[in-house]
Design a protein around this motif. Structure first.
Motif, short mmCIF file in Angstrom:
data_model
loop_
_atom_site.label_atom_id
_atom_site.label_comp_id
_atom_site.label_asym_id
_atom_site.label_seq_id
_atom_site.Cartn_x
_atom_site.Cartn_y
_atom_site.Cartn_z
N GLU A 151 0.84 -1.20 0.00
CA GLU A 151 0.00 0.00 0.00
C GLU A 151 0.87 1.25 0.00
O GLU A 151 0.57 2.23 -0.71
CB GLU A 151 -0.95 -0.01 1.20
N TYR A 152 1.96 1.22 0.77
CA TYR A 152 2.88 2.35 0.78
C TYR A 152 3.56 2.51 -0.59
O TYR A 152 3.63 3.62 -1.12
CB TYR A 152 3.94 2.15 1.86
N LEU A 153 4.02 1.41 -1.16
CA LEU A 153 4.72 1.48 -2.44
C LEU A 153 3.85 2.06 -3.54
O LEU A 153 4.34 2.77 -4.43
CB LEU A 153 5.21 0.08 -2.84
N ASP A 154 2.57 1.76 -3.49
CA ASP A 154 1.68 2.25 -4.55
C ASP A 154 1.54 3.75 -4.54
O ASP A 154 1.13 4.35 -5.54
CB ASP A 154 0.30 1.58 -4.42
N THR A 155 1.90 4.40 -3.41
CA THR A 155 1.81 5.86 -3.32
C THR A 155 3.07 6.56 -3.83
O THR A 155 3.07 7.77 -3.99
CB THR A 155 1.58 6.31 -1.86
N ASN A 193 -8.93 -4.07 -15.65
CA ASN A 193 -7.67 -3.46 -15.23
C ASN A 193 -6.85 -4.38 -14.32
O ASN A 193 -7.37 -4.93 -13.35
CB ASN A 193 -7.94 -2.14 -14.50
N PHE A 194 -5.58 -4.52 -14.64
CA PHE A 194 -4.63 -5.24 -13.80
C PHE A 194 -4.45 -4.48 -12.50
O PHE A 194 -4.33 -3.25 -12.50
CB PHE A 194 -3.30 -5.37 -14.54
N SER A 195 -4.40 -5.20 -11.36
CA SER A 195 -4.31 -4.53 -10.07
C SER A 195 -3.58 -5.39 -9.05
O SER A 195 -3.14 -6.51 -9.36
CB SER A 195 -5.72 -4.21 -9.54
N LEU A 196 -3.49 -4.86 -7.84
CA LEU A 196 -2.89 -5.62 -6.75
C LEU A 196 -3.62 -6.93 -6.52
O LEU A 196 -3.02 -7.92 -6.10
CB LEU A 196 -2.92 -4.77 -5.47
N ALA A 197 -4.92 -6.97 -6.80
CA ALA A 197 -5.68 -8.20 -6.63
C ALA A 197 -5.07 -9.33 -7.44
O ALA A 197 -4.89 -10.46 -6.95
CB ALA A 197 -7.13 -7.98 -7.04
N ASP A 198 -4.70 -9.06 -8.67
CA ASP A 198 -4.11 -10.07 -9.55
C ASP A 198 -2.74 -10.50 -9.04
O ASP A 198 -2.38 -11.68 -9.10
CB ASP A 198 -4.01 -9.54 -10.97
N ILE A 199 -1.96 -9.55 -8.55
CA ILE A 199 -0.64 -9.87 -8.02
C ILE A 199 -0.76 -10.80 -6.83
O ILE A 199 -0.05 -11.81 -6.74
CB ILE A 199 0.10 -8.58 -7.61
N ALA A 229 -12.81 -3.68 -2.61
CA ALA A 229 -12.86 -4.96 -3.32
C ALA A 229 -11.46 -5.47 -3.65
O ALA A 229 -11.17 -6.66 -3.54
CB ALA A 229 -13.69 -4.81 -4.60
N THR A 230 -10.58 -4.56 -4.05
CA THR A 230 -9.20 -4.94 -4.35
C THR A 230 -8.51 -5.49 -3.11
O THR A 230 -7.83 -6.52 -3.17
CB THR A 230 -8.41 -3.72 -4.88
N LYS A 231 -8.70 -4.81 -1.99
CA LYS A 231 -8.09 -5.26 -0.74
C LYS A 231 -8.72 -6.58 -0.26
O LYS A 231 -8.05 -7.39 0.38
CB LYS A 231 -8.23 -4.19 0.34
N CYS A 232 -9.98 -6.79 -0.60
CA CYS A 232 -10.62 -8.05 -0.23
C CYS A 232 -10.03 -9.21 -1.03
O CYS A 232 -9.82 -10.29 -0.49
CB CYS A 232 -12.13 -7.93 -0.47
N VAL A 286 3.00 5.68 -11.68
CA VAL A 286 3.13 4.65 -12.71
C VAL A 286 2.39 3.39 -12.27
O VAL A 286 2.60 2.88 -11.18
CB VAL A 286 4.61 4.32 -12.97
N GLY A 287 1.51 2.91 -13.12
CA GLY A 287 0.85 1.64 -12.88
C GLY A 287 0.13 1.58 -11.54
O GLY A 287 0.39 0.69 -10.73
N ARG A 288 -0.79 2.49 -11.30
CA ARG A 288 -1.54 2.48 -10.04
C ARG A 288 -2.21 1.12 -9.86
O ARG A 288 -2.92 0.63 -10.73
CB ARG A 288 -2.59 3.59 -10.06
N LEU A 289 -1.97 0.49 -8.70
CA LEU A 289 -2.43 -0.87 -8.45
C LEU A 289 -3.59 -0.96 -7.47
O LEU A 289 -4.28 -1.98 -7.41
CB LEU A 289 -1.27 -1.72 -7.91
N ILE A 290 -3.81 0.09 -6.68
CA ILE A 290 -4.89 0.11 -5.69
C ILE A 290 -5.74 1.35 -5.92
O ILE A 290 -5.21 2.47 -5.88
CB ILE A 290 -4.33 0.14 -4.25
N PRO A 291 -7.04 1.18 -6.19
CA PRO A 291 -7.90 2.37 -6.30
C PRO A 291 -7.78 3.24 -5.05
O PRO A 291 -7.61 2.73 -3.95
CB PRO A 291 -9.30 1.77 -6.44
N GLN A 292 -7.87 4.53 -5.23
CA GLN A 292 -7.61 5.44 -4.12
C GLN A 292 -8.75 5.50 -3.11
O GLN A 292 -8.53 5.84 -1.95
CB GLN A 292 -7.29 6.83 -4.66
N GLN A 293 -9.96 5.19 -3.52
CA GLN A 293 -11.07 5.28 -2.59
C GLN A 293 -12.25 4.48 -3.10
O GLN A 293 -12.26 3.99 -4.23
CB GLN A 293 -11.48 6.73 -2.37
N GLY A 294 -13.26 4.34 -2.22
CA GLY A 294 -14.51 3.75 -2.64
C GLY A 294 -14.55 2.24 -2.65
O GLY A 294 -13.67 1.54 -2.14
N ARG A 295 -15.61 1.73 -3.27
CA ARG A 295 -15.87 0.30 -3.26
C ARG A 295 -14.81 -0.49 -4.00
O ARG A 295 -14.47 -1.60 -3.59
CB ARG A 295 -17.26 0.05 -3.87
#
Length: 212
Positions: A68-72, A160-166, A89-92, A76-85
């Motif tokens: 989560e820290y690294l994504d800030t 969209n590719f995200s932290l969830a996929d990683i 969902a990504t964190k879930c 480049v290549g934002r992996l975690i949506p900044q807010q909202g559902r």
């Protein structure tokens, strides 16, 4: 930055994949936390990897905190949506993938601590078969849930590719490494398709763990 970890730790790999996707420079420091001369508690009192050492000598630990820290650090290549559902969902997705890892790592440690191969000396305590069965049950239930949720989408969060996929990719690869008898591909074709796609990404190919 320095990342303390091991080549076979799936939690460390998750962080390394994120760093590769974000194109962040860092030094990778190998550490065996089981060795008598380990110094990991100098930086993480829990004695675990991964652990991120920052340029100001501060440290972060727990892969979910680190990524989560690294994504800030870079747009480049934002992996975690900044807010909202979508963020929740990504964190879930990450939580259920890490839950698979927690159960699998626990089984591996249990079986290594209490040998069950015929001919080896018996340990002081027998294997806890009901506990192992419960952990395997968590894994199979989580895989079924993830496969259903993924459906025919290209990625966990849709297009969209995200932290969830990683997180999911690292969990599946760890099952291949440590629990090859699970044969998860035959029962979960959607996860199989996703995993095959992820293995083509440079961030995954360059962080592939050595064979067990």
């Amino acid at each position: 930055m320095k990342l303390i970890g091991s080549l076979t730790s799936p939690y460390t790999r998750k962080v390394r994949v994120v760093m590769a996707e974000k194109k962040l420079d860092y030094e990778f420091v190998l550490e065996n936390v089981w060795a008598a001369d380990t110094h990991i508690q100098d930086h993480n009192p829990l004695g675990k990897v991964p652990c991120l050492l920052m340029d100001d000598n501060g440290s972060l630990f727990d892969s979910r905190v680190i990524v989560e820290y690294l994504d800030t650090l870079s747009p480049v290549g934002r992996l975690i949506p900044q807010q909202g559902r979508d963020r929740a969902a990504t964190k879930c997705w990450e939580a259920i993938a890490d839950g698979v890892l927690d159960a699998a790592v626990g089984i591996v440690i249990e079986l290594e601590r209490k040998p069950v191969i015929e001919g080896l000396p018996a340990s002081d305590e027998p294997i806890a078969p009901n506990w192992v069965k419960r952990q395997r049950g968590k894994i199979t239930a989580a895989l079924s849930s993830m496969d259903h949720s993924l459906g025919d989408q290209p990625f966990c969060m849709g297009v969209n590719f995200s932290l969830a996929d990683i997180a999911v990719g690292c969990a599946l690869s760890y099952l291949d490494l440590r629990m090859p008898d699970l044969n998860w591909r035959s029962l979960h074709p959607n996860l199989h398709r996703l995993h095959e796609k992820l293995q083509e990404r440079p961030s995954f190919t360059t962080t592939k763990p050595p064979a067990a």
